[in-house]
Design a protein around this motif. Structure first.
Motif, short mmCIF file in Angstrom:
data_model
loop_
_atom_site.label_atom_id
_atom_site.label_comp_id
_atom_site.label_asym_id
_atom_site.label_seq_id
_atom_site.Cartn_x
_atom_site.Cartn_y
_atom_site.Cartn_z
N PRO A 2 0.82 -1.22 0.00
CA PRO A 2 0.00 0.00 0.00
C PRO A 2 0.85 1.27 0.00
O PRO A 2 0.48 2.26 -0.63
CB PRO A 2 -0.83 -0.10 1.28
N GLN A 5 1.80 1.97 -3.48
CA GLN A 5 0.67 2.51 -4.23
C GLN A 5 0.51 4.00 -3.94
O GLN A 5 0.26 4.79 -4.85
CB GLN A 5 -0.62 1.78 -3.85
N LEU A 6 0.66 4.38 -2.69
CA LEU A 6 0.55 5.78 -2.32
C LEU A 6 1.67 6.60 -2.97
O LEU A 6 1.43 7.69 -3.49
CB LEU A 6 0.55 5.95 -0.80
N GLN A 9 0.74 7.20 -6.53
CA GLN A 9 -0.30 8.21 -6.67
C GLN A 9 0.25 9.62 -6.42
O GLN A 9 -0.15 10.57 -7.09
CB GLN A 9 -1.49 7.92 -5.74
N GLN A 47 5.55 4.55 9.56
CA GLN A 47 4.43 3.91 8.88
C GLN A 47 3.80 2.87 9.79
O GLN A 47 4.46 2.22 10.57
CB GLN A 47 4.90 3.27 7.58
N ARG A 81 -7.71 8.03 -5.80
CA ARG A 81 -6.77 6.91 -5.66
C ARG A 81 -5.84 7.12 -4.47
O ARG A 81 -5.44 6.16 -3.81
CB ARG A 81 -6.00 6.70 -6.97
N GLN A 84 -7.79 6.04 -1.48
CA GLN A 84 -7.84 4.58 -1.41
C GLN A 84 -6.52 4.01 -0.90
O GLN A 84 -6.49 3.10 -0.07
CB GLN A 84 -8.16 3.99 -2.79
N ALA A 85 -5.41 4.57 -1.37
CA ALA A 85 -4.09 4.10 -0.91
C ALA A 85 -3.91 4.39 0.58
O ALA A 85 -3.37 3.55 1.33
CB ALA A 85 -2.97 4.75 -1.72
N SER A 87 -6.31 4.58 2.76
CA SER A 87 -7.17 3.61 3.42
C SER A 87 -6.52 2.23 3.48
O SER A 87 -6.57 1.55 4.52
CB SER A 87 -8.51 3.52 2.68
N ASP A 88 -5.90 1.83 2.39
CA ASP A 88 -5.22 0.53 2.35
C ASP A 88 -4.08 0.45 3.35
O ASP A 88 -3.72 -0.61 3.84
CB ASP A 88 -4.68 0.24 0.95
N MET A 89 -3.52 1.64 3.69
CA MET A 89 -2.43 1.69 4.67
C MET A 89 -2.97 1.77 6.10
O MET A 89 -2.20 1.80 7.05
CB MET A 89 -1.55 2.91 4.40
#
Length: 91
Positions: A2, A5-6, A9, A47, A81, A84-85, A87-89
């Motif tokens: 994730p 992904q962030l 983005q 993180q 996006r 969403q990234a 949130s995924d984290m």
């Protein structure tokens, strides 16, 4: 994954800010740059640990999505996006 992904983005958002064909006002560019910088700072911070600023950060991104949705759908899509990234984290 994730976090990657962030990062992707955020790179997309930075590219949008650098494009001169995006009809963004100077204020919109500044607002997006500040949002980008806040998200990047959060990503570089420890993180996986919850931070009281996380909810505020997500709220800021969501408000930006609402602002850019009609006039700048590409920017709004990139910001969606990003949310969403985040949130995924777990943010």
């Amino acid at each position: 994954m994730p976090a990657q992904q962030l990062k992707n983005q955020l790179e997309d958002l930075q590219r949008l800010l650098a494009e001169t064909d995006q009809p963004l006002s100077p204020q919109e560019r500044q607002s997006l740059q500040q949002l980008h910088d806040r998200i990047e700072a959060r990503l570089l911070a420890t993180q996986g640990e919850s931070n009281p600023e996380d909810a505020n950060l997500v709220d800021s991104v969501n408000l930006s999505i609402e602002h850019f949705y009609a006039r700048h759908p590409t920017v709004a899509g990139t910001l969606q996006r990003v949310v969403q990234a985040l949130s995924d984290m777990g943010i």
